[in-house]
Design an enzyme around this catalytic site. Structure first.
Site, PDB file in Angstrom:
ATOM      1  N   LYS A  11       0.857  -1.191   0.000  1.00  0.00           N
ATOM      2  CA  LYS A  11       0.000   0.000   0.000  1.00  0.00           C
ATOM      3  C   LYS A  11       0.881   1.225   0.000  1.00  0.00           C
ATOM      4  O   LYS A  11       1.802   1.332   0.805  1.00  0.00           O
ATOM      5  CB  LYS A  11      -0.889  -0.004   1.256  1.00  0.00           C
ATOM      6  CG  LYS A  11      -1.848   1.178   1.322  1.00  0.00           C
ATOM      7  CD  LYS A  11      -3.118   0.910   0.566  1.00  0.00           C
ATOM      8  CE  LYS A  11      -3.928   2.165   0.296  1.00  0.00           C
ATOM      9  NZ  LYS A  11      -3.532   2.866  -0.975  1.00  0.00           N
ATOM     10  N   GLN A  13       7.227   3.949   3.889  1.00  0.00           N
ATOM     11  CA  GLN A  13       5.807   3.556   3.926  1.00  0.00           C
ATOM     12  C   GLN A  13       5.599   2.285   4.767  1.00  0.00           C
ATOM     13  O   GLN A  13       4.561   2.118   5.400  1.00  0.00           O
ATOM     14  CB  GLN A  13       5.313   3.327   2.490  1.00  0.00           C
ATOM     15  CG  GLN A  13       3.806   3.368   2.333  1.00  0.00           C
ATOM     16  CD  GLN A  13       3.264   4.776   2.164  1.00  0.00           C
ATOM     17  OE1 GLN A  13       3.820   5.574   1.430  1.00  0.00           O
ATOM     18  NE2 GLN A  13       2.184   5.093   2.851  1.00  0.00           N
ATOM     19  N   LYS A  56       5.434   3.506   8.384  1.00  0.00           N
ATOM     20  CA  LYS A  56       4.262   4.364   8.530  1.00  0.00           C
ATOM     21  C   LYS A  56       2.990   3.517   8.587  1.00  0.00           C
ATOM     22  O   LYS A  56       2.140   3.689   9.471  1.00  0.00           O
ATOM     23  CB  LYS A  56       4.188   5.322   7.332  1.00  0.00           C
ATOM     24  CG  LYS A  56       3.038   6.301   7.366  1.00  0.00           C
ATOM     25  CD  LYS A  56       2.803   6.969   6.005  1.00  0.00           C
ATOM     26  CE  LYS A  56       4.033   7.689   5.491  1.00  0.00           C
ATOM     27  NZ  LYS A  56       3.719   8.506   4.277  1.00  0.00           N
ATOM     28  N   LYS A  63       5.354   1.726  -3.089  1.00  0.00           N
ATOM     29  CA  LYS A  63       5.269   3.077  -3.676  1.00  0.00           C
ATOM     30  C   LYS A  63       5.530   2.958  -5.172  1.00  0.00           C
ATOM     31  O   LYS A  63       6.174   2.010  -5.623  1.00  0.00           O
ATOM     32  CB  LYS A  63       6.338   3.983  -3.058  1.00  0.00           C
ATOM     33  CG  LYS A  63       6.078   5.455  -3.206  1.00  0.00           C
ATOM     34  CD  LYS A  63       5.123   5.945  -2.135  1.00  0.00           C
ATOM     35  CE  LYS A  63       4.708   7.371  -2.323  1.00  0.00           C
ATOM     36  NZ  LYS A  63       4.007   7.884  -1.123  1.00  0.00           N
ATOM     37  N   GLY A  70      -2.739   8.189  -4.331  1.00  0.00           N
ATOM     38  CA  GLY A  70      -2.085   9.400  -4.833  1.00  0.00           C
ATOM     39  C   GLY A  70      -0.839   9.784  -4.063  1.00  0.00           C
ATOM     40  O   GLY A  70      -0.539   9.238  -3.003  1.00  0.00           O
ATOM     41  N   ASP A  71      -0.099  10.692  -4.615  1.00  0.00           N
ATOM     42  CA  ASP A  71       1.040  11.360  -3.965  1.00  0.00           C
ATOM     43  C   ASP A  71       1.252  12.636  -4.794  1.00  0.00           C
ATOM     44  O   ASP A  71       0.308  13.105  -5.461  1.00  0.00           O
ATOM     45  CB  ASP A  71       2.281  10.448  -3.941  1.00  0.00           C
ATOM     46  CG  ASP A  71       3.372  10.948  -2.982  1.00  0.00           C
ATOM     47  OD1 ASP A  71       3.267  10.688  -1.774  1.00  0.00           O
ATOM     48  OD2 ASP A  71       4.335  11.614  -3.439  1.00  0.00           O
ATOM     49  N   THR A  88      -4.489  13.650   5.057  1.00  0.00           N
ATOM     50  CA  THR A  88      -3.056  13.790   5.369  1.00  0.00           C
ATOM     51  C   THR A  88      -2.798  15.108   6.094  1.00  0.00           C
ATOM     52  O   THR A  88      -2.138  15.143   7.137  1.00  0.00           O
ATOM     53  CB  THR A  88      -2.206  13.693   4.088  1.00  0.00           C
ATOM     54  OG1 THR A  88      -2.603  12.531   3.367  1.00  0.00           O
ATOM     55  CG2 THR A  88      -0.735  13.604   4.421  1.00  0.00           C
ATOM     56  N   ASN A 115      -2.237  19.152  -2.063  1.00  0.00           N
ATOM     57  CA  ASN A 115      -3.257  18.474  -1.257  1.00  0.00           C
ATOM     58  C   ASN A 115      -2.938  18.519   0.239  1.00  0.00           C
ATOM     59  O   ASN A 115      -3.793  18.883   1.055  1.00  0.00           O
ATOM     60  CB  ASN A 115      -3.370  17.012  -1.740  1.00  0.00           C
ATOM     61  CG  ASN A 115      -4.250  16.191  -0.828  1.00  0.00           C
ATOM     62  OD1 ASN A 115      -3.771  15.585   0.131  1.00  0.00           O
ATOM     63  ND2 ASN A 115      -5.534  16.198  -1.094  1.00  0.00           N
ATOM     64  N   SER A 150      -6.918   5.873   3.708  1.00  0.00           N
ATOM     65  CA  SER A 150      -6.987   4.942   2.569  1.00  0.00           C
ATOM     66  C   SER A 150      -7.414   3.556   3.054  1.00  0.00           C
ATOM     67  O   SER A 150      -8.207   2.874   2.405  1.00  0.00           O
ATOM     68  CB  SER A 150      -5.621   4.831   1.885  1.00  0.00           C
ATOM     69  OG  SER A 150      -5.396   5.918   1.008  1.00  0.00           O
TER      70      SER A 150
HETATM   71  P1  NDP Z   1       0.672  17.798  -4.504  1.00  0.00           P
HETATM   72  O1  NDP Z   1       1.124  17.401  -5.848  1.00  0.00           O
HETATM   73  O2  NDP Z   1      -0.771  17.998  -4.254  1.00  0.00           O
HETATM   74  O3  NDP Z   1       1.410  19.117  -4.026  1.00  0.00           O
HETATM   75  C1  NDP Z   1       2.799  19.178  -3.950  1.00  0.00           C
HETATM   76  C2  NDP Z   1       3.189  20.569  -3.506  1.00  0.00           C
HETATM   77  O4  NDP Z   1       4.570  20.571  -3.181  1.00  0.00           O
HETATM   78  C3  NDP Z   1       2.996  21.610  -4.590  1.00  0.00           C
HETATM   79  O5  NDP Z   1       2.717  22.849  -4.002  1.00  0.00           O
HETATM   80  C4  NDP Z   1       4.352  21.613  -5.271  1.00  0.00           C
HETATM   81  O6  NDP Z   1       4.654  22.821  -5.942  1.00  0.00           O
HETATM   82  C5  NDP Z   1       5.272  21.437  -4.081  1.00  0.00           C
HETATM   83  N1  NDP Z   1       6.512  20.778  -4.535  1.00  0.00           N
HETATM   84  C6  NDP Z   1       6.635  19.558  -5.096  1.00  0.00           C
HETATM   85  N2  NDP Z   1       7.894  19.302  -5.431  1.00  0.00           N
HETATM   86  C7  NDP Z   1       8.578  20.380  -5.071  1.00  0.00           C
HETATM   87  C8  NDP Z   1       9.943  20.717  -5.164  1.00  0.00           C
HETATM   88  N3  NDP Z   1      10.861  19.879  -5.701  1.00  0.00           N
HETATM   89  N4  NDP Z   1      10.299  21.922  -4.674  1.00  0.00           N
HETATM   90  C9  NDP Z   1       9.387  22.761  -4.122  1.00  0.00           C
HETATM   91  N5  NDP Z   1       8.078  22.489  -4.025  1.00  0.00           N
HETATM   92  C10 NDP Z   1       7.683  21.323  -4.490  1.00  0.00           C
HETATM   93  O7  NDP Z   1       1.264  16.668  -3.521  1.00  0.00           O
HETATM   94  P2  NDP Z   1       0.814  16.292  -2.040  1.00  0.00           P
HETATM   95  O8  NDP Z   1       0.344  17.493  -1.317  1.00  0.00           O
HETATM   96  O9  NDP Z   1      -0.051  15.099  -2.126  1.00  0.00           O
HETATM   97  O10 NDP Z   1       2.206  15.789  -1.420  1.00  0.00           O
HETATM   98  C11 NDP Z   1       3.078  16.651  -0.719  1.00  0.00           C
HETATM   99  C12 NDP Z   1       3.999  15.824   0.174  1.00  0.00           C
HETATM  100  O11 NDP Z   1       3.205  15.056   1.092  1.00  0.00           O
HETATM  101  C13 NDP Z   1       4.873  14.796  -0.543  1.00  0.00           C
HETATM  102  O12 NDP Z   1       6.097  14.687   0.160  1.00  0.00           O
HETATM  103  C14 NDP Z   1       4.099  13.506  -0.390  1.00  0.00           C
HETATM  104  O13 NDP Z   1       4.932  12.366  -0.485  1.00  0.00           O
HETATM  105  C15 NDP Z   1       3.558  13.679   1.011  1.00  0.00           C
HETATM  106  N6  NDP Z   1       2.401  12.874   1.376  1.00  0.00           N
HETATM  107  C16 NDP Z   1       1.250  12.902   0.628  1.00  0.00           C
HETATM  108  C17 NDP Z   1       0.156  12.166   1.020  1.00  0.00           C
HETATM  109  C18 NDP Z   1      -1.143  12.238   0.303  1.00  0.00           C
HETATM  110  O14 NDP Z   1      -2.096  11.619   0.781  1.00  0.00           O
HETATM  111  N7  NDP Z   1      -1.264  12.947  -0.812  1.00  0.00           N
HETATM  112  C19 NDP Z   1       0.220  11.278   2.187  1.00  0.00           C
HETATM  113  C20 NDP Z   1       1.442  11.373   2.948  1.00  0.00           C
HETATM  114  C21 NDP Z   1       2.484  12.145   2.519  1.00  0.00           C
HETATM  115  P3  NDP Z   1       4.576  22.875  -7.564  1.00  0.00           P
HETATM  116  O15 NDP Z   1       3.120  22.845  -7.876  1.00  0.00           O
HETATM  117  O16 NDP Z   1       5.240  24.143  -7.917  1.00  0.00           O
HETATM  118  O17 NDP Z   1       5.312  21.652  -8.065  1.00  0.00           O
HETATM  119  O1  2IT Z   2       2.965   8.922   1.440  1.00  0.00           O
HETATM  120  C1  2IT Z   2       1.820   8.468   1.639  1.00  0.00           C
HETATM  121  O2  2IT Z   2       1.515   7.938   2.711  1.00  0.00           O
HETATM  122  C2  2IT Z   2       0.828   8.602   0.570  1.00  0.00           C
HETATM  123  N1  2IT Z   2       1.125   9.197  -0.459  1.00  0.00           N
HETATM  124  C3  2IT Z   2      -0.541   8.023   0.731  1.00  0.00           C
HETATM  125  C4  2IT Z   2      -0.539   6.550   0.409  1.00  0.00           C
HETATM  126  C5  2IT Z   2      -1.896   5.884   0.382  1.00  0.00           C
HETATM  127  O3  2IT Z   2      -1.906   4.697   0.016  1.00  0.00           O
HETATM  128  O4  2IT Z   2      -2.906   6.491   0.711  1.00  0.00           O
END
Ligand code: NDP
Ligand code: 2IT
Length: 445
Positions: free
Chosen positions: A90, A111, A114, A126, A165-166, A210, A241, A377
């Site tokens: 997952k 992961q 976590k 992943k 998603g991520d 998240t 997100n 999830s």
């Molecule tokens: P999104 O794609 O929704 O948003 C990512 C954000 O981070 C955007 O604002 C993006 O800016 C910025 N970003 C990405 N890469 C870079 C970079 N190299 N330098 C600066 N800014 C950057 O992703 P999420 O919000 O889903 O994910 C954000 C973080 O949270 C990640 O580390 C992800 O692994 C983690 N995460 C996500 C989960 C989820 O459920 N979605 C769960 C647990 C962890 P720009 O648009 O300019 O690229």
């Molecule tokens: O980093 C993370 O925990 C995620 N992107 C969410 C993974 C999931 O299966 O919901």
């Protein structure tokens, strides 16, 4: 690091050259695990660490697709199925030009722990692609997702591997991926993907989970010092997100969230970020943060630069790995920082973590603080398995219970191992022991 573990770590690094982020994630976990191996020699005899660091399966594939101009495009797809001791693999899918095997492996490795911490029956994995969604039309995104799934479908399933998603993968992409999976397999297998739309098998609260969970974790840490988020000055990185929903939740708890960023720059809005406007620009229009400043008065937009140049009492890094370094950490500490909740995966460098810990800052590592997403999830998988759908209030209550539970388990484990308040130690040991016990019970696999 414990000498026995260091030898294993060195072999892992030598076997996986050039995978810097994976090396970093492995090293950070191993640094916590010495005392566990004193108490549990069976983990060494059972080669648990060697097995944990070798993914059960790694899939790399070509993703060919046609852009709007009719040109052929080739990307690379990944799915690393890391560990299934506790349940089906997952973890999310990341679409970003920086994606490579080392990044997917660091994310998959994190992961495992976590997912164990959530207490839900999910293993760790992943995936993703070096595809860059920026500037692509809806039709291009759809064709890419369809091609990606045309290979991925044979490796995943409700009982096998359940992506979500991520970065770069949200509800829109999960929809295109699910549609193609259904078409190829001729099965309406809801539990094969999470983060689905509400009307077709998704769970309420998954989009918020998240960010909400990260803030709940931060609030629990603050409570241990008689503090709360109420009245804190919060700075968030990212505006995707996780960031948006962390901002929303922090505001409901009374915090003043004054800044957030994207990869081009950051905004400072001392009146408090207008979440509705931020959602409109980022989620509806898929625009850039710069536009926020153009549409609201008394907002500063800083092109380039780092949001960590600002002062905060609570920092929530919610963008990407290694975005907050030792110098930024030292500056934040000098200027009154109390707590850090990692919404992103491994956003603080090892130097930054050391600075926070030496200064006695409340530091919630990603594998604990951002576990609310994957936990929800797992709640989506539960609803799919029982063909049920729960209310927002009920699901949010479950999320809160899970996050408080993770916080308390990390804190209790840190106490048990003689380092009270060390959430890094608590998360690494708490997650590891659960997976290690299950691996030993299941024999040499
Ligand atoms: P999104 O794609 O929704 O948003 C990512 C954000 O981070 C955007 O604002 C993006 O800016 C910025 N970003 C990405 N890469 C870079 C970079 N190299 N330098 C600066 N800014 C950057 O992703 P999420 O919000 O889903 O994910 C954000 C973080 O949270 C990640 O580390 C992800 O692994 C983690 N995460 C996500 C989960 C989820 O459920 N979605 C769960 C647990 C962890 P720009 O648009 O300019 O690229
Ligand atoms: O980093 C993370 O925990 C995620 N992107 C969410 C993974 C999931 O299966 O919901």
């Amino acid at each position: 690091m414990d000498a026995r573990l260091e030898a294993i770590r060195d072999t892992v690094l030598a076997r996986n050259p050039g995978e810097g982020e994976f090396h970093q994630a492995v090293t950070e976990v191993f640094e916590s695990l010495g005392p566990v191996h004193d108490r549990h020699p069976e983990f060494l005899e059972g080669a648990v660490l060697e097995r944990l660091c070798e993914p059960e399966r790694q899939i790399i594939f070509r993703v060919p697709w046609v852009d709007d101009a009719g040109r052929f495009q080739i990307n690379r797809g990944f799915r690393v199925e890391f560990n299934s001791a506790l349940g089906p693999f997952k973890g999310g899918l990341r679409f970003h030009p920086t994606v490579n095997l080392g990044i997917v492996k660091f994310l998959g490795f994190e992961q495992i722990f976590k997912n164990a911490l959530t207490g839900m029956p999910i293993g760790g994995g992943k995936g993703g692609s070096d595809f860059d969604p920026r500037g692509r039309s809806d039709a291009e995104i759809m064709r890419f997702c369809q091609s990606f799934m045309t290979e991925l479908y044979r490796h995943i399933g409700e009982y096998t591997d359940v992506p979500a998603g991520d970065i770069g993968v949200g509800g829109r992409e999960i929809g295109y991926l699910f549609g193609q999976y259904k078409r190829i397999t001729n099965r309406y297998e809801s539990g094969v993907l999470t983060g689905k739309g509400i009307s077709w098998g998704g769970s309420l609260v998954r989009p918020e989970a998240t960010g909400y969970g990260t803030v709940i974790f931060a609030e629990e840490m603050l409570k241990t010092r008689g503090l709360s988020l109420d009245g804190q000055r919060v700075v968030v990185s990212g505006s995707g997100n996780v960031a948006i929903n962390a901002i929303a939740k922090a505001q409901t708890l009374g915090a003043s969230v004054v800044a957030c960023s994207d990869s081009s720059g950051y905004i400072v809005d001392e009146a408090g970020i207008d979440v509705a406007l931020l959602r409109q620009i980022k989620e509806v229009e898929r625009g850039r943060l710069k536009e926020y400043a153009a549409r609201r008065s008394a907002v500063t937009y800083v092109d380039g630069g780092s949001v960590w140049d600002l002062d905060a009492t609570v920092a929530l890094p919610c963008a990407t790995q290694n975005e907050l370094d030792g110098d930024a950490a030292a500056r934040l500490v000098r200027n009154g920082l109390l707590a850090v909740g990692e919404g992103a995966n491994m956003p603080s460098t090892r130097d930054a973590v050391a600075v926070f810990q030496e200064a006695g800052i409340l530091f919630g590592p990603g594998k604990a603080a951002n576990a609310g997403g994957v936990a929800t999830s797992a709640l989506e998988m539960q609803q799919n398995a029982s063909r049920d759908s729960w209310s927002f209030a009920h699901t949010e209550e479950r999320l809160t219970e899970i996050m408080v539970g993770i916080h308390d388990r990390c804190a209790a484990t840190a106490d048990e191992y003689g380092d009270p308040g060390n959430y890094v130690l608590g998360a690494n040991i708490g997650g590891f022991v659960k997976v290690a016990d299950a691996m030993l019970a299941q024999g040499l696999i």
